[in-house]
Design an enzyme around this catalytic site. Structure first.
Site, mmCIF file in Angstrom:
data_model
loop_
_atom_site.group_PDB
_atom_site.id
_atom_site.type_symbol
_atom_site.label_atom_id
_atom_site.label_comp_id
_atom_site.label_asym_id
_atom_site.label_seq_id
_atom_site.Cartn_x
_atom_site.Cartn_y
_atom_site.Cartn_z
ATOM 1 N N LYS A 1 0.847 -1.239 -0.003
ATOM 2 C CA LYS A 1 0.124 -0.127 -0.030
ATOM 3 C C LYS A 1 0.800 1.273 -0.039
ATOM 4 O O LYS A 1 0.575 2.227 -0.780
ATOM 5 C CB LYS A 1 -0.822 0.075 1.074
ATOM 6 C CG LYS A 1 -1.947 1.117 1.134
ATOM 7 C CD LYS A 1 -2.658 1.335 2.434
ATOM 8 C CE LYS A 1 -3.596 0.003 2.830
ATOM 9 N NZ LYS A 1 -4.348 0.270 4.033
ATOM 10 N N ASN B 1 3.357 6.125 -2.646
ATOM 11 C CA ASN B 1 4.200 6.708 -3.049
ATOM 12 C C ASN B 1 4.530 7.072 -4.619
ATOM 13 O O ASN B 1 5.020 8.051 -4.807
ATOM 14 C CB ASN B 1 5.549 5.761 -2.748
ATOM 15 C CG ASN B 1 6.932 6.158 -3.140
ATOM 16 O OD1 ASN B 1 7.015 7.434 -2.835
ATOM 17 N ND2 ASN B 1 7.553 5.512 -4.104
ATOM 18 N N CYS C 1 5.642 21.441 11.630
ATOM 19 C CA CYS C 1 5.502 22.179 10.116
ATOM 20 C C CYS C 1 5.163 23.705 10.557
ATOM 21 O O CYS C 1 5.130 24.510 9.597
ATOM 22 C CB CYS C 1 4.406 21.459 9.352
ATOM 23 S SG CYS C 1 4.962 19.822 8.617
#
Length: 476
Positions: free
Chosen positions: A55, A60, A160
């Site tokens: 998966k 990817n 982030c």
């Protein structure tokens, strides 16, 4: 019922003329670019085939990222040991290769600001991929040759959102100096080395059969800026003026998003609630920020009236903000461009996006061909936190680039390199390609999901939940 939002700024409070300006920006990506095939190579070389690994290899291929910047190739020794590197080994590389990137980014920002390291009064830094003491900022200052007293702040635990959190912290320090009649030239530095966490994440995918898509997104970068309070002599003209900001935490979401320390690096923590929580907080944050800025021109009222510098955590985060705020991909063109060509470099990315947005080839793809004077900066992080700021771009500013000497010209930040978006048709095609890849992946996951057992309830794929899965890990 919507989750209540912790709103620190009361509507009646207003930003006045802060006289705060970003007078220099610098971005340094490492010289290597990893294509999706690099992760496939490591998967095939070191791990047996399994449902979760299959998966993640599929995902990817559909992230919309063409290349991710990294400090080494897929053959880097740290990614090819008989085990995942320890946190001590990761720290050694961070303080060697990572600090070198940060020094270069800082020199670029100083050069554009027409300052020397001796002019800096404060340093605000951030990272979520190192925990050394003294922090990496100590070594950056040392290599820059700073011998004068400098007030330093190192922010950690904010992922982030770190780039904008550092800018907000720098602004408050600069305003404190203004109150005392002192000059402030604050160097902000963000540094992340994520690429070498690949083996640790793949270990978890293999051993726990978890779907950890962060391994397909993250990259390496250092970025820097110089913030001035305008006191104390001549200086470079502003690149951006900082007009105001908003920071808030969504209550009771600590368990929804995080980045936990592990003997083999750090591990992403997330829940299926993350995408909806993050998407829902953008509009009220923007509305409250606008109330604190009553002096904006009448033409700037709605979200689409501004350009947007959004942290490109993932393509579904960006498309989600587009929908919720009624803006287009062109409003966030620098975010898409950075994501496609470099991936997600956590805290360092938002400063890179601001650097990219002010470059002339980005102007060519502005919505309707009209560049905006005002820019909204936005990023999410663990907590769940949202950082937002309002900037006024100096459209007449001429970018001052440092090349040669000890500074390595970046692959795409000085001039567009081969394969980078050059012109309206190319960037629009790439953005469309990212969105199409997500649609194709959704369809593929619906066909394979019933065959894939997932032992991590927080990461399970349900029909139509690709956005939740991608958004969740994209945020940090």
């Amino acid at each position: 019922m919507a989750t209540p939002i912790d709103t620190p700024n009361e509507p009646e409070k207003r930003f006045g003329d802060l006289n705060l300006s970003i007078i220099g920006l610098g971005t340094e990506y490492p010289p290597y670019l990893l294509q999706p095939s690099a992760l496939d190579k490591l998967c095939q070389k070191y791990y047996p085939e399994s449902p979760a690994m299959s998966k993640i290899r599929m995902i990817n291929q559909y992230t919309g990222i063409d290349t991710r910047s990294a400090i080494g190739t897929v053959d880097h020794p740290m990614a090819n040991m008989d085990r995942a590197p320890t946190i001590a080994e990761l720290c050694e590389v961070f303080l060697k290769d990572g600090v070198a990137l940060a020094v270069t980014a800082a020199r670029k920002a100083l050069h554009e600001a027409q300052l020397s390291p001796a002019d800096i009064t404060h340093v605000v830094s951030t990272t979520c991929t190192n925990s050394a003491n003294p922090g990496f900022d100590h070594f950056v200052c040392k290599q820059l040759g700073m011998t004068q007293p400098v007030e330093k702040v190192l922010l950690h635990g904010i992922g982030c959102s770190g780039g904008l959190a550092s800018l907000r912290t720098a602004a408050n320090l600069a305003l404190g100096s203004s109150f005392m009649g002192r000059k402030a030239r604050v160097l902000v530095i963000a540094l992340e080395i994520s690429s070498l966490l690949v083996r640790s994440e793949l270990d978890s995918i293999d051993e726990l059969q978890e779907t950890r898509i962060g391994v397909t997104l993250f990259s390496d970068c250092a970025s820097a800026l110089v913030l001035s309070n305008g006191i104390g002599g001549l200086e470079a003209e502003p690149v951006y003026e900082l007009l105001g900001w908003d920071h808030r935490i969504i209550p009771d979401t600590e368990q929804d998003l995080g980045f936990d320390v592990d003997p083999l690096g750090w591990k992403v923590v997330l829940s299926p609630r993350v995408p909806k929580l993050a998407g829902a907080v953008v509009a009220p944050t923007f509305a409250d920020l606008m109330q604190t800025l009553p002096s904006l021109p009448p033409a700037y009222k709605e979200a689409a009236d501004f350009d947007w510098a959004l942290h490109p955590g993932g393509s579904t985060i960006m498309s989600g903000v587009e929908r919720s705020m009624g803006i287009s991909a062109e409003h966030m063109r620098a975010s898409y461009d950075t994501y496609i060509n470099h991936g997600n470099s956590s805290s360092a990315t938002i400063i890179s996006v601001l650097d990219r947005l002010r470059q002339k080839d980005m102007d060519e793809v502005a919505p309707g061909g009209k560049v905006k004077d005002f820019v909204v900066g936005c990023a999410f992080g663990p907590g769940i936190a949202i950082e937002m700021c309002m900037l006024k771009r100096n459209l007449s500013h001429v970018r001052r680039v440092l090349v040669g000497g000890e500074v390595t010209p970046p692959l795409s930040e000085t001039e567009p390199s081969e394969g980078e978006a050059e012109g309206e048709e190319v960037l629009e095609a790439e953005i469309d390609g990212v969105k199409k890849q997500n649609e194709e992946l959704s369809a593929k996951l619906e066909t394979v999901a019933p065959e894939v057992p997932d032992q991590n309830e927080e990461l399970k794929f349900e029909k139509g939940s690709l956005a939740e899965a991608l958004n969740g890990v994209d945020l940090d």
